[in-house]
Structures are given as structure tokens and as C-alpha cells.
Design a protein around this motif. Structure first.
Motif, PDB file in Angstrom:
ATOM      1  N   SER B 203       1.404  -7.224  -3.412  1.00 42.12           N
ATOM      2  CA  SER B 203       0.367  -7.034  -2.394  1.00 42.12           C
ATOM      3  C   SER B 203      -0.954  -7.627  -2.860  1.00 42.12           C
ATOM      4  CB  SER B 203       0.232  -5.563  -2.000  1.00 42.12           C
ATOM      5  OG  SER B 203       0.296  -4.738  -3.115  1.00 42.12           O
ATOM      6  N   LEU B 204      -1.057  -7.969  -4.143  1.00 43.05           N
ATOM      7  CA  LEU B 204      -2.266  -8.632  -4.651  1.00 43.05           C
ATOM      8  C   LEU B 204      -2.132 -10.144  -4.598  1.00 43.05           C
ATOM      9  CD1 LEU B 204      -3.037  -6.253  -7.589  1.00 43.05           C
ATOM     10  CD2 LEU B 204      -4.426  -6.600  -5.541  1.00 43.05           C
ATOM     11  N   GLY B 205      -1.127 -10.630  -3.901  1.00 41.64           N
ATOM     12  CA  GLY B 205      -1.052 -12.068  -3.682  1.00 41.64           C
ATOM     13  C   GLY B 205      -0.267 -12.824  -4.732  1.00 41.64           C
ATOM     14  N   ALA B 206       0.260 -12.142  -5.755  1.00 39.85           N
ATOM     15  CA  ALA B 206       1.136 -12.850  -6.680  1.00 39.85           C
ATOM     16  C   ALA B 206       2.421 -13.141  -5.916  1.00 39.85           C
ATOM     17  CB  ALA B 206       1.426 -11.995  -7.905  1.00 39.85           C
ATOM     18  N   LYS B 207       2.852 -14.411  -5.908  1.00 37.71           N
ATOM     19  CA  LYS B 207       3.969 -14.770  -5.024  1.00 37.71           C
ATOM     20  C   LYS B 207       5.312 -14.449  -5.655  1.00 37.71           C
ATOM     21  CE  LYS B 207       1.220 -18.059  -2.542  1.00 37.71           C
ATOM     22  NZ  LYS B 207       0.304 -19.057  -3.075  1.00 37.71           N
ATOM     23  N   VAL B 208       5.435 -13.271  -6.272  1.00 35.39           N
ATOM     24  CA  VAL B 208       6.689 -12.946  -6.932  1.00 35.39           C
ATOM     25  C   VAL B 208       7.732 -12.471  -5.945  1.00 35.39           C
ATOM     26  CG1 VAL B 208       5.697 -12.449  -9.167  1.00 35.39           C
ATOM     27  CG2 VAL B 208       5.785 -10.638  -7.476  1.00 35.39           C
ATOM     28  N   LEU B 209       7.319 -11.781  -4.907  1.00 32.05           N
ATOM     29  CA  LEU B 209       8.263 -11.137  -3.995  1.00 32.05           C
ATOM     30  C   LEU B 209       7.454 -10.713  -2.770  1.00 32.05           C
ATOM     31  CD1 LEU B 209      11.299 -10.280  -4.517  1.00 32.05           C
ATOM     32  CD2 LEU B 209      10.418  -7.997  -4.925  1.00 32.05           C
ATOM     33  N   HIS B 210       8.057 -10.804  -1.598  1.00 34.51           N
ATOM     34  CA  HIS B 210       7.432 -10.303  -0.383  1.00 34.51           C
ATOM     35  C   HIS B 210       7.178  -8.808  -0.576  1.00 34.51           C
ATOM     36  CE1 HIS B 210       7.726  -9.774   4.247  1.00 34.51           C
ATOM     37  NE2 HIS B 210       6.551 -10.280   3.945  1.00 34.51           N
ATOM     38  N   SER B 211       5.964  -8.332  -0.269  1.00 27.40           N
ATOM     39  CA  SER B 211       5.662  -6.955  -0.660  1.00 27.40           C
ATOM     40  C   SER B 211       6.503  -5.939   0.115  1.00 27.40           C
ATOM     41  CB  SER B 211       4.174  -6.658  -0.524  1.00 27.40           C
ATOM     42  OG  SER B 211       3.784  -6.740   0.800  1.00 27.40           O
ATOM     43  N   ARG B 212       6.851  -6.274   1.360  1.00 21.94           N
ATOM     44  CA  ARG B 212       7.723  -5.391   2.131  1.00 21.94           C
ATOM     45  C   ARG B 212       9.112  -5.305   1.470  1.00 21.94           C
ATOM     46  NH1 ARG B 212       9.193  -1.284   5.247  1.00 21.94           N
ATOM     47  NH2 ARG B 212      10.599  -1.805   6.940  1.00 21.94           N
ATOM     48  N   ALA B 213       9.527  -6.407   0.814  1.00 13.53           N
ATOM     49  CA  ALA B 213      10.817  -6.405   0.118  1.00 13.53           C
ATOM     50  C   ALA B 213      10.763  -5.466  -1.083  1.00 13.53           C
ATOM     51  CB  ALA B 213      11.177  -7.825  -0.331  1.00 13.53           C
ATOM     52  N   ALA B 214       9.638  -5.517  -1.815  1.00 10.58           N
ATOM     53  CA  ALA B 214       9.479  -4.628  -2.969  1.00 10.58           C
ATOM     54  C   ALA B 214       9.480  -3.162  -2.518  1.00 10.58           C
ATOM     55  CB  ALA B 214       8.175  -4.967  -3.697  1.00 10.58           C
ATOM     56  N   GLU B 215       8.815  -2.923  -1.395  1.00 10.96           N
ATOM     57  CA  GLU B 215       8.759  -1.579  -0.814  1.00 10.96           C
ATOM     58  C   GLU B 215      10.165  -1.052  -0.500  1.00 10.96           C
ATOM     59  OE1 GLU B 215       5.428  -1.952   2.092  1.00 10.96           O
ATOM     60  OE2 GLU B 215       6.597  -0.446   3.191  1.00 10.96           O
ATOM     61  N   LEU B 216      10.943  -1.909   0.196  1.00 12.33           N
ATOM     62  CA  LEU B 216      12.315  -1.523   0.563  1.00 12.33           C
ATOM     63  C   LEU B 216      13.184  -1.306  -0.680  1.00 12.33           C
ATOM     64  CD1 LEU B 216      13.461  -3.759   3.550  1.00 12.33           C
ATOM     65  CD2 LEU B 216      13.118  -1.285   3.529  1.00 12.33           C
ATOM     66  N   ALA B 217      13.029  -2.196  -1.673  1.00 12.37           N
ATOM     67  CA  ALA B 217      13.828  -2.095  -2.896  1.00 12.37           C
ATOM     68  C   ALA B 217      13.551  -0.761  -3.579  1.00 12.37           C
ATOM     69  CB  ALA B 217      13.510  -3.263  -3.832  1.00 12.37           C
ATOM     70  N   LYS B 218      12.264  -0.398  -3.627  1.00 12.33           N
ATOM     71  CA  LYS B 218      11.882   0.884  -4.236  1.00 12.33           C
ATOM     72  C   LYS B 218      12.456   2.053  -3.425  1.00 12.33           C
ATOM     73  CE  LYS B 218       7.671   3.630  -4.972  1.00 12.33           C
ATOM     74  NZ  LYS B 218       7.865   4.338  -6.249  1.00 12.33           N
ATOM     75  N   LYS B 219      12.278   1.979  -2.115  1.00 13.80           N
ATOM     76  CA  LYS B 219      12.701   3.077  -1.259  1.00 13.80           C
ATOM     77  C   LYS B 219      14.206   3.321  -1.371  1.00 13.80           C
ATOM     78  CE  LYS B 219      12.398   4.616   3.561  1.00 13.80           C
ATOM     79  NZ  LYS B 219      11.957   4.222   4.905  1.00 13.80           N
ATOM     80  N   TYR B 220      14.990   2.240  -1.375  1.00 15.95           N
ATOM     81  CA  TYR B 220      16.449   2.395  -1.385  1.00 15.95           C
ATOM     82  C   TYR B 220      17.050   2.149  -2.767  1.00 15.95           C
ATOM     83  CZ  TYR B 220      15.922   2.647   3.622  1.00 15.95           C
ATOM     84  OH  TYR B 220      15.544   3.027   4.884  1.00 15.95           O
ATOM     85  N   ASN B 221      16.162   2.037  -3.777  1.00  9.32           N
ATOM     86  CA  ASN B 221      16.610   1.843  -5.153  1.00  9.32           C
ATOM     87  C   ASN B 221      17.584   0.662  -5.278  1.00  9.32           C
ATOM     88  OD1 ASN B 221      16.525   2.399  -7.831  1.00  9.32           O
ATOM     89  ND2 ASN B 221      17.821   4.223  -7.749  1.00  9.32           N
ATOM     90  N   VAL B 222      17.194  -0.470  -4.701  1.00 14.30           N
ATOM     91  CA  VAL B 222      18.006  -1.685  -4.804  1.00 14.30           C
ATOM     92  C   VAL B 222      17.581  -2.440  -6.068  1.00 14.30           C
ATOM     93  CG1 VAL B 222      18.563  -3.906  -3.755  1.00 14.30           C
ATOM     94  CG2 VAL B 222      18.221  -1.888  -2.307  1.00 14.30           C
TER      95      VAL B 222
END
Lengths: 399, 399
Positions: B203-222
Motif C-alpha cells: 500500500s506504500l507503492g512498492a510494486k511487490v504485490l497488489h495490496s488487495r492480493a496481500a489482504e486476501l492472502a492474509k485473510k485466507y492464509n494463502v
């Protein structure tokens, strides 16, 4: 009043041309009309996508090919809708999925079975312009299909047929000509032409209209108007019967179809089992063979026909599958030169005049076919344009 | 075993790269795995489509924009499927419609609500590889949507979450770095990183991963694995908690986010009605404001916050709509420099060290925000890279 318009790839090849088309549509809206617009892919997009696919695979998977090619039209509908909304016109674009443009599952050459025209009408209540992706469809299993080259014409005519309205088809040429003006500069533009003549001209490779579109127009009596999107010149009306006041021509047009080969199958046994199998196999593969000629001697018969050179491999494979001992030979390349005209029905002597032109110019045809409204000959590539020009003169197709 | 892989635009930028990816997938199939592949648009396709649309309209209609942009991914899935079929692997491509990737109707930044994963599994029974168009979705009314920049990551993680499996994300970089190696050449590649840190970095603009993707990964422990499609170098694992044996860093990474402006609203009355209205209006328009700072004097209060410069007009319009007399001023452009690390929670003194770096280098921040796991400052564009390098040194982020 609802009008259906179709714009070809050259009419929307770049942003200026898209804006030009948008302005033309805007005028019609300001005129109180509701407009359904069908568009092709921009410029040479489809060719470029085909090249890209072929650079990856010699025989790209047909389902995936249609997945690929249908993107071209989706780009066009979105950009045209963006242009119209920019001009203050309420427009909305739809792809085949969204309008449930149901087709057969013959990838790359599918046929439209139905269109959700109720959805079009519903959306037209809330919008001034509905933009539809031409050329594409969807099977009942939800796979994407395309309708073959020129398929956007067919989408347009199918929608016009469903809505019982006429259809305007715009391209970069000002109408339908007696023959290709690039080959015969004095070719005449026709003000009217019948469905039957257009159908023959289209299936003979004249790029006036997708032949399936002409077929549908005839079947559902959809009045067509073909004109240029770059001018206000009057175009050509395609109708069931020419108006009474018009001089009824004997021959309406002449065409050249390039890249033909002659395939000959020698020494087939005199029962018709194998012949039936061959025709069944080729028709199941949707292969159009033409100018069929048969010759028989005491024991056997021999079959010749013309096809597009591109189809050589698939035909050879199909026939060898039936019986690997069948003897096939090829000759070519040739061009097919034809004259077409519903007026030929009621005018005897057209064939005689045609063959006199051949003889006067020492042109020996490889194959000949005639029907009530056309005569076609397969001739050498070197002689074909000369023959065309002589036929234009003989049948007064020039201006 | 089922594996979910995502390939970014640079990994499939041309036919050679598409064939390279196809070969990587083939290996996995030969390894006995079933592969679900999510792809982005090829190379700079999306940028080119955006440019084309903006050449026609300054504000392209958002629905039509998504109709346009979703074609990019459809081209990719078709070509990758053609390449896999060419290599003898049974592969089949699907767009958002075909898998019913349901989203909200927020055009250009829609959120996935559900995916027909049963269909994916059914198709995976008959095919070795299922290729899915990333970035795109469809509303319940059948309109096409897109998920915003980097949205293909989100498609991939959403599918992995539904299928309860891990997800491999391939691009042209070999993993997640402590900071951008183009700015800090000795940036360290991380072997492990937590969801929380990736979420902050994204969310700070580092282009490592779409932030919504990181959110989902955390939420569903992917479990995520980020690596390069061009090498066999080990990448970065994104996990819930770092492994016990790993030294737990205080600061995990540092970022620069460019193109920030500081918006100041002066002399607001001391009731909170207008403030509520402003925040409500901006959040309804999905505008992320950041680094909020408030200051009040005897009669009024003053509000400052940072936003991406691109959002200036829409924010100005939104606020003027609420009350046209509101006094807004702008400063910028600035860069936002941040450090991130879940380790900061348990390590006091990080803020002190951060501000000492600022003071030692005579850098005066315009705005400051801190959370439990990050510190951000808005600084001049001239000073931002210098600050980043000093922070990398201070917090041992280099190698």
C-alpha cells in the motif's frame, strides 16, 4: 426509429476515424433516431493477431484462436462508446456474451443461431446508441466463437433481421461496383443490386459483403445500404427486386477470385460409394469445393474441382483418410473469373458471348461452371485480368 | 496436486517469453501437477490501451474503459493456451465471464466477490492446465469490470483461497526486496516476509504485490511464493509468521511513493459536520487519503493530508460540491518515504532513530504518520532518495 449500422475495420482504423464515425452517429441521434452500431476490429488488428498466433503455433488451437480474435472487436466497441460518450451521446457497448449471440460451435466459422434482441431493445430504451461487437459469438457451453472473415456484416444483418429493420453497411468504398475498381478503373457503381446478385458476387470473392450476410438479408428480406464512411456519396441499395423504372442489366458484375487450385482425383471405381464419402467428408469439414467436373471412361471416372489453395492440405488429408490409395493430383495456381446477373435468366446468348470473348483472346479455361445467374471459368493468373477487362467491355459494366 | 501460478505482463511480453512460460508450466504438468495459471496483459498493453482511450477522451467512460482494458488479458490467455497446446499440453483458457468472476460494480477498481471454482475444478478434470484472465471480473448485471493496477495478483490469490492451495507469483524480479534495487543497488532479497509487512509495503507503492492480493492472502492464509519467470533463483515466501530460526528484523523494508501532493483545508468551523461530510464523500469515491494531520486555533481548525497528484481534481470537485466556499490549497510534488516492519511493535526506539536520520541530513518533513508497524514522512523530491539510502543503512536493509 431504429437504425442498424455496421462500420468496417478501415472506417475505425485510428482515433480520428473513430471520432469521425462517432460524429456521423451523433447526427443520426440528433435526427431523432436510435442507433444500433456493429463494428469490426480496427484496421489490420485481426491480421496482426493471426500473425502473432501463427508465430507461436502453425496450427493454433481453434477454440483459443477465437478467444484471441474476438478481442479485436471488443477494443473497437469500447473506443467507439468512449468517443460517443465524449460527444455527449449516451452509448453503451456489448460483446457477444452480453447479448447472448448464440452460434454453432464451429470455431473460426461459426453460424449465428439467435441473438438476445430483447436486451438490445431494453438497453436502447435507456441509451441512444448500442454498440455491438461484430464477428463474434458464444456457444451454448459459453465458449467464444468467430464467424469467419467479414463476419461483422453477418452480425449486423442478423440483428436487423431480428428487429425487422434495414441495415447500413459502411466501409472505405462508396458502394458496390460492377467489378473491382483497382483492377478495372472505370468500373461502375451500382445504385441498386438484388440479393441474388450480391450473394453470387460475395461467394465469388468480391469483397462487397460477407456471403452469409447476403444470405440472411435475402432470407429475412433485410434492405441493405452499402456506402463509404468517409463521404456523403450515395451508396448502393441491396434489394429483393430492382425498381421497375431501372434498366434491367443482363450482367450485373464481374469478379476475380485468386489463389485457386484444381484438384483432380483419377481412376475412381464406377460405384458412387467413394464419391459420396468424399463429398460427405468435405462438407462436414465445411469445405467449399467448386466448379466440379466429372469425366468417365469405360472402367473408371475422374473428378476435378477447384478450391482455395489454402485448403489443399486439409482436403488431401481428408481424402487420404477415406482411402489412402486414392490418386490425387494438383494444378495451379489459377484465378477464377466470373460474371453474375439475375438478368441472365431471361437473356439467352450470354454464355455464347462469354465464350466468344475467351476464344477471341485465345484463353483456354481449365474448368467451367454455369448456373442460371453466373458463368465462371478457371484460367491462368497471367490471363485473368485481361479476361476481366474484356468481359467488362462486352457486358457494358464500365462507365 | 493443484498449483496456482500467476505470470505478470513482463513474463509474457512477447512470443519467446510466452513459450518460455509454457515450457515452465509443461515441466510442472510432467511432474504430475494440475496447473491453474492466471496471466496479466502482455508487456505494456494496458498502458497502450489507456493512452488510446485518453487520446479520444480526457475522461473515458469507466464502464467502457473496463470493456477496453479487459481485452489485454484475453489476448494473453489465448496465446498462452495456443503455446501450451502446441507443446502437447491440454490447456484451455477462460475469461471472467466464463468463470463468473463476480465483482462489485466499481469500474476500474472492482473487488472480487466470488469465483465459480467448481467450473475450474470440472475443467481441470479434463485438462492439464486452466488459464484464467487476471485483472477482470463481471458484475451481476453482466458488465465487465477490472480490479485496478496489479489486479491479476488478486485474481490469483482469490482462486488459490477458494481452492485452499498456495499461489506462485512470477514477474521479472527475483522476489521481494527490502527496497527498490533500482534506487538502492545493494537492497537485500528477503527469503521470508509476513503478510502484514507485504501489505504495508504494497500500500506504500512498492510494486511487490497488489495490496488487495496481500489482504486476501492474509485473510485466507494463502501461502505466496514470489519469484522470477526468467531464472531458477529462489524467490520470497510470504507467510503468516516468519520461521522461528530466522533472525527477526526490526525493519523489513523501505519504500518511496512518488507524485504526492499535500492538500490543506484552512479555517473549518469547529463543529465536525463538514469534516464528516468530506471524509464520507471521499471514501464513497474510493479515494485513499493518507497522512492526515489536524491543527486547531481558538476559532477554527485546519486539515492537511497527502494524496496522489492524479487525484487532485476529483478531490477539489468533491469538496467544492459540499461547500464551494471551503478554502483549499495545494503543495507539492513530494515523495513519501516509509519504513515498514512488524518487528517495530516489539522494538522501542525505531521512531527516534528515524528522526535522528532526518535531523542528521537536515531533512524537514511536510507531514509525518506513524503506526505500530510503519513510519512515513512526506519530503521534497530532491531529498527522498538520499533519505531512503540513509534509512537502508540505519536499519541494515542492504547486503
Amino acid at each position: 426509429m431504429i437504425v442498424v449500422q455496421k462500420y468496417g475495420g478501415s472506417s475505425i482504423a485510428d482515433k480520428e476515424k473513430i471520432l469521425n464515425v462517432a460524429k456521423r452517429i451523433k447526427k443520426r441521434v440528433e435526427n431523432g433516431e436510435k442507433v444500433i452500431v456493429i463494428v469490426s476490429a480496427m484496421g489490420k488488428t485481426t491480421d496482426k493477431l493471426i500473425d502473432l498466433a501463427k508465430s507461436i503455433s502453425n496450427k493454433p488451437h481453434p477454440r483459443e484462436m477465437d478467444m484471441l480474435l474476438s478481442t479485436g472487436e471488443q477494443v473497437s466497441i469500447a473506443l467507439l462508446s468512449i468517443a460517443l460518450n465524449e460527444l455527449g451521446i449516451k452509448a453503451k457497448s456489448f460483446n457477444a456474451f452480453q447479448l447472448n449471440i448464440q452460434t454453432t460451435h464451429d470455431y473460426t466459422k461459426a453460424r449465428i443461431k439467435d441473438i438476445d434482441s430483447d436486451k438490445i431493445l431494453r438497453e436502447l430504451n435507456e441509451n441512444s446508441v448500442i454498440i455491438v461487437a461484430g464477428f463474434q459469438g458464444v456457444t451454448k457451453h459459453g465458449d467464444l466463437t468467430t464467424l469467419g472473415r467479414g463476419g461483422s456484416d453477418t452480425t449486423a444483418v442478423a440483428i436487423a433481421a431480428k428487429l425487422n429493420t434495414s441495415c447500413e453497411i459502411y466501409s472505405d468504398v462508396e458502394g458496390i461496383y460492377t467489378c473491382d475498381p483497382r483492377i478495372v478503373p472505370n468500373a461502375k457503381k451500382l445504385t441498386y443490386i438484388t440479393y441474388d446478385d450480391v450473394l453470387e458476387l460475395s461467394s465469388l470473392g468480391a469483397k462487397v459483403l460477407h456471403s452469409r450476410a447476403a444470405e440472411l438479408a435475402k432470407k429475412y428480406n433485410v434492405k441493405l445500404y452499402c456506402a463509404s464512411s468517409f463521404s456523403e456519396e450515395e451508396g448502393t441499395w441491396v434489394v429483393d427486386k430492382l425498381p421497375e423504372w431501372l434498366e434491367q442489366p443482363v450482367v450485373t458484375g464481374a469478379t476475380i477470385e485468386r489463389n485457386q487450385i484444381k484438384i483432380t482425383i483419377n481412376n475412381l471405381p464406377k460405384d458412387d460409394v467413394i464419391l459420396k464419402k468424399i463429398f460427405k467428408e468435405l462438407s462436414e469439414k465445411n469445405i467449399n469445393i467448386d466448379m466440379i467436373s466429372m469425366f468417365s471412361d469405360a472402367d473408371n471416372f475422374h473428378l476435378s474441382f477447384s478450391v482455395l489453395n489454402d485448403l489443399k492440405d486439409i482436403i488431401e488429408n481428408s481424402i487420404k483418410q477415406i482411402d489412402s490409395s486414392i490418386n490425387i493430383s494438383y494444378q495451379g495456381l489459377f484465378d477464377k473469373v466470373s460474371i453474375v446477373g439475375v438478368g441472365m435468366k431471361s437473356s439467352p446468348g450470354v454464355a455464347a458471348r462469354f465464350f466468344k470473348v475467351l476464344a477471341d483472346n485465345s484463353i483456354m479455361p481449365e474448368l467451367v461452371t454455369t448456373s442460371e445467374i453466373k458463368i465462371s471459368v478457371l484460367v491462368s493468373k497471367e490471363k485473368s485480368e485481361q479476361l476481366l477487362r474484356k468481359l467488362v467491355k462486352e457486358f457494358s459494366l464500365g462507365s
